[in-house]
Design a protein around this motif. Structure first.
Motif, PDB file in Angstrom:
ATOM      1  N   MET A   1      -8.625 -24.284   0.041  1.00 24.28           N
ATOM      2  CA  MET A   1      -7.404 -23.501  -0.125  1.00 24.28           C
ATOM      3  C   MET A   1      -7.626 -22.347  -1.089  1.00 24.28           C
ATOM      4  SD  MET A   1      -4.452 -23.435   1.110  1.00 24.28           S
ATOM      5  CE  MET A   1      -2.733 -23.543   0.963  1.00 24.28           C
ATOM      6  N   ALA A   2      -8.475 -22.540  -2.086  1.00 25.81           N
ATOM      7  CA  ALA A   2      -8.749 -21.482  -3.057  1.00 25.81           C
ATOM      8  C   ALA A   2      -9.361 -20.266  -2.380  1.00 25.81           C
ATOM      9  CB  ALA A   2      -9.662 -21.999  -4.160  1.00 25.81           C
ATOM     10  N   ASP A   3     -10.210 -20.488  -1.359  1.00 27.03           N
ATOM     11  CA  ASP A   3     -10.831 -19.367  -0.651  1.00 27.03           C
ATOM     12  C   ASP A   3      -9.784 -18.525   0.068  1.00 27.03           C
ATOM     13  OD1 ASP A   3     -13.346 -20.067  -1.490  1.00 27.03           O
ATOM     14  OD2 ASP A   3     -13.802 -21.225   0.322  1.00 27.03           O
ATOM     15  N   ILE A   4      -8.798 -19.179   0.670  1.00 28.43           N
ATOM     16  CA  ILE A   4      -7.750 -18.457   1.370  1.00 28.43           C
ATOM     17  C   ILE A   4      -6.935 -17.642   0.376  1.00 28.43           C
ATOM     18  CG2 ILE A   4      -5.612 -18.701   2.690  1.00 28.43           C
ATOM     19  CD1 ILE A   4      -6.917 -21.173   4.004  1.00 28.43           C
ATOM     20  N   LYS A   5      -6.572 -18.253  -0.748  1.00 27.80           N
ATOM     21  CA  LYS A   5      -5.815 -17.542  -1.765  1.00 27.80           C
ATOM     22  C   LYS A   5      -6.638 -16.383  -2.301  1.00 27.80           C
ATOM     23  CE  LYS A   5      -3.406 -18.045  -6.134  1.00 27.80           C
ATOM     24  NZ  LYS A   5      -3.164 -18.876  -7.294  1.00 27.80           N
ATOM     25  N   GLY A   6      -7.903 -16.607  -2.585  1.00 28.45           N
ATOM     26  CA  GLY A   6      -8.777 -15.561  -3.111  1.00 28.45           C
ATOM     27  C   GLY A   6      -8.895 -14.398  -2.152  1.00 28.45           C
ATOM     28  N   SER A   7      -9.087 -14.689  -0.871  1.00 26.61           N
ATOM     29  CA  SER A   7      -9.228 -13.593   0.090  1.00 26.61           C
ATOM     30  C   SER A   7      -7.906 -12.853   0.264  1.00 26.61           C
ATOM     31  CB  SER A   7      -9.757 -14.101   1.426  1.00 26.61           C
ATOM     32  OG  SER A   7      -8.844 -14.986   2.022  1.00 26.61           O
ATOM     33  N   ALA A   8      -6.782 -13.539   0.181  1.00 29.88           N
ATOM     34  CA  ALA A   8      -5.482 -12.874   0.267  1.00 29.88           C
ATOM     35  C   ALA A   8      -5.294 -11.948  -0.927  1.00 29.88           C
ATOM     36  CB  ALA A   8      -4.356 -13.901   0.323  1.00 29.88           C
ATOM     37  N   GLU A   9      -5.711 -12.411  -2.098  1.00 30.96           N
ATOM     38  CA  GLU A   9      -5.618 -11.578  -3.298  1.00 30.96           C
ATOM     39  C   GLU A   9      -6.540 -10.369  -3.179  1.00 30.96           C
ATOM     40  OE1 GLU A   9      -6.464 -14.279  -6.483  1.00 30.96           O
ATOM     41  OE2 GLU A   9      -4.415 -15.034  -6.544  1.00 30.96           O
ATOM     42  N   GLN A  10      -7.719 -10.564  -2.627  1.00 34.82           N
ATOM     43  CA  GLN A  10      -8.652  -9.449  -2.455  1.00 34.82           C
ATOM     44  C   GLN A  10      -8.088  -8.425  -1.474  1.00 34.82           C
ATOM     45  OE1 GLN A  10     -12.145 -11.599  -1.308  1.00 34.82           O
ATOM     46  NE2 GLN A  10     -12.935 -11.721  -3.401  1.00 34.82           N
ATOM     47  N   ARG A  11      -7.487  -8.905  -0.388  1.00 27.41           N
ATOM     48  CA  ARG A  11      -6.884  -7.986   0.586  1.00 27.41           C
ATOM     49  C   ARG A  11      -5.727  -7.218  -0.046  1.00 27.41           C
ATOM     50  NH1 ARG A  11      -7.408 -12.421   3.973  1.00 27.41           N
ATOM     51  NH2 ARG A  11      -5.186 -12.808   3.885  1.00 27.41           N
ATOM     52  N   ALA A  12      -4.911  -7.901  -0.825  1.00 25.00           N
ATOM     53  CA  ALA A  12      -3.788  -7.234  -1.491  1.00 25.00           C
ATOM     54  C   ALA A  12      -4.288  -6.176  -2.458  1.00 25.00           C
ATOM     55  CB  ALA A  12      -2.928  -8.262  -2.228  1.00 25.00           C
ATOM     56  N   SER A  13      -5.317  -6.512  -3.224  1.00 24.26           N
ATOM     57  CA  SER A  13      -5.893  -5.562  -4.168  1.00 24.26           C
ATOM     58  C   SER A  13      -6.475  -4.357  -3.439  1.00 24.26           C
ATOM     59  CB  SER A  13      -6.970  -6.247  -5.009  1.00 24.26           C
ATOM     60  OG  SER A  13      -7.520  -5.345  -5.936  1.00 24.26           O
ATOM     61  N   ALA A  14      -7.188  -4.601  -2.337  1.00 19.55           N
ATOM     62  CA  ALA A  14      -7.786  -3.515  -1.566  1.00 19.55           C
ATOM     63  C   ALA A  14      -6.703  -2.616  -0.972  1.00 19.55           C
ATOM     64  CB  ALA A  14      -8.675  -4.072  -0.468  1.00 19.55           C
ATOM     65  N   THR A  15      -5.621  -3.213  -0.493  1.00 21.35           N
ATOM     66  CA  THR A  15      -4.516  -2.436   0.079  1.00 21.35           C
ATOM     67  C   THR A  15      -3.861  -1.584  -0.992  1.00 21.35           C
ATOM     68  OG1 THR A  15      -4.126  -4.107   1.757  1.00 21.35           O
ATOM     69  CG2 THR A  15      -2.312  -2.594   1.298  1.00 21.35           C
ATOM     70  N   LEU A  16      -3.604  -2.168  -2.143  1.00 19.40           N
ATOM     71  CA  LEU A  16      -3.024  -1.404  -3.247  1.00 19.40           C
ATOM     72  C   LEU A  16      -3.960  -0.270  -3.645  1.00 19.40           C
ATOM     73  CD1 LEU A  16      -1.701  -4.286  -5.528  1.00 19.40           C
ATOM     74  CD2 LEU A  16      -0.314  -2.607  -4.300  1.00 19.40           C
ATOM     75  N   GLY A  17      -5.243  -0.561  -3.717  1.00 17.66           N
ATOM     76  CA  GLY A  17      -6.226   0.429  -4.121  1.00 17.66           C
ATOM     77  C   GLY A  17      -6.312   1.579  -3.137  1.00 17.66           C
ATOM     78  N   ALA A  18      -6.275   1.278  -1.853  1.00 16.52           N
ATOM     79  CA  ALA A  18      -6.366   2.326  -0.836  1.00 16.52           C
ATOM     80  C   ALA A  18      -5.166   3.262  -0.920  1.00 16.52           C
ATOM     81  CB  ALA A  18      -6.461   1.713   0.553  1.00 16.52           C
ATOM     82  N   GLY A  19      -3.984   2.720  -1.070  1.00  8.62           N
ATOM     83  CA  GLY A  19      -2.785   3.551  -1.201  1.00  8.62           C
ATOM     84  C   GLY A  19      -2.823   4.395  -2.456  1.00  8.62           C
ATOM     85  N   PHE A  20      -3.284   3.804  -3.529  1.00 13.93           N
ATOM     86  CA  PHE A  20      -3.398   4.535  -4.796  1.00 13.93           C
ATOM     87  C   PHE A  20      -4.405   5.662  -4.649  1.00 13.93           C
ATOM     88  CE2 PHE A  20      -5.133   5.192  -9.051  1.00 13.93           C
ATOM     89  CZ  PHE A  20      -3.964   5.420  -9.756  1.00 13.93           C
ATOM     90  N   PHE A  21      -5.542   5.381  -4.036  1.00 15.60           N
ATOM     91  CA  PHE A  21      -6.584   6.384  -3.866  1.00 15.60           C
ATOM     92  C   PHE A  21      -6.067   7.565  -3.043  1.00 15.60           C
ATOM     93  CE2 PHE A  21     -10.402   8.059  -1.717  1.00 15.60           C
ATOM     94  CZ  PHE A  21     -11.098   8.466  -2.844  1.00 15.60           C
ATOM     95  N   GLU A  22      -5.303   7.290  -1.995  1.00 13.87           N
ATOM     96  CA  GLU A  22      -4.732   8.370  -1.178  1.00 13.87           C
ATOM     97  C   GLU A  22      -3.813   9.249  -2.004  1.00 13.87           C
ATOM     98  OE1 GLU A  22      -2.893   6.560   2.215  1.00 13.87           O
ATOM     99  OE2 GLU A  22      -4.801   5.792   2.962  1.00 13.87           O
ATOM    100  N   ARG A  23      -3.008   8.638  -2.868  1.00 10.85           N
ATOM    101  CA  ARG A  23      -2.111   9.419  -3.726  1.00 10.85           C
ATOM    102  C   ARG A  23      -2.892  10.247  -4.733  1.00 10.85           C
ATOM    103  NH1 ARG A  23       0.620   4.634  -3.268  1.00 10.85           N
ATOM    104  NH2 ARG A  23       0.100   3.942  -5.364  1.00 10.85           N
ATOM    105  N   VAL A  24      -3.979   9.690  -5.250  1.00 11.62           N
ATOM    106  CA  VAL A  24      -4.808  10.434  -6.208  1.00 11.62           C
ATOM    107  C   VAL A  24      -5.441  11.639  -5.523  1.00 11.62           C
ATOM    108  CG1 VAL A  24      -6.898  10.344  -7.622  1.00 11.62           C
ATOM    109  CG2 VAL A  24      -5.238   8.481  -7.726  1.00 11.62           C
ATOM    110  N   LEU A  25      -5.922  11.465  -4.300  1.00 11.37           N
ATOM    111  CA  LEU A  25      -6.516  12.592  -3.575  1.00 11.37           C
ATOM    112  C   LEU A  25      -5.523  13.741  -3.414  1.00 11.37           C
ATOM    113  CD1 LEU A  25      -8.695  10.916  -0.810  1.00 11.37           C
ATOM    114  CD2 LEU A  25      -9.466  12.076  -2.884  1.00 11.37           C
TER     115      LEU A  25
END
Length: 91
Positions: A1-25
């Motif tokens: 279960m920890a792997d599923i939670k970890g990957s969900a957190e990684q996806r959320a972080s990546a999604t937040l990061g991508a949106g932030f990066f677009e705004r910075v550009l």
């Protein structure tokens, strides 16, 4: 279960990061975005970027330095905000 939670957190972080990066550009000038794309995406040498942009190498070097400084500051602010507001997502 920890792997599923970890990957969900990684996806959320990546999604937040991508949106932030677009705004910075969007904060960068047209010339900064072009210079970054030519240098880092197309992997051109500085003199090639200057030739493509029809600008002196020194000007292109300054444009790249300014753009990279902006990106570095934005990345630092993003990581600090993640650590403060969502430590489980922090890089």
């Amino acid at each position: 279960m920890a792997d599923i939670k970890g990957s969900a957190e990684q996806r959320a972080s990546a999604t937040l990061g991508a949106g932030f990066f677009e705004r910075v550009l969007e904060l960068l000038s047209h010339h900064e975005r072009i210079a970054l794309r030519l240098r880092h995406v197309e992997r051109l040498e500085l003199h090639e970027v200057a030739a493509r942009m029809n600008l002196p190498e020194g000007v292109v070097a300054r444009i790249l330095a300014d753009a990279e400084r902006t990106l570095t500051a934005a990345r630092r602010a993003f990581v600090e905000a993640l650590q403060e507001h969502a430590p489980e997502l922090a890089c």
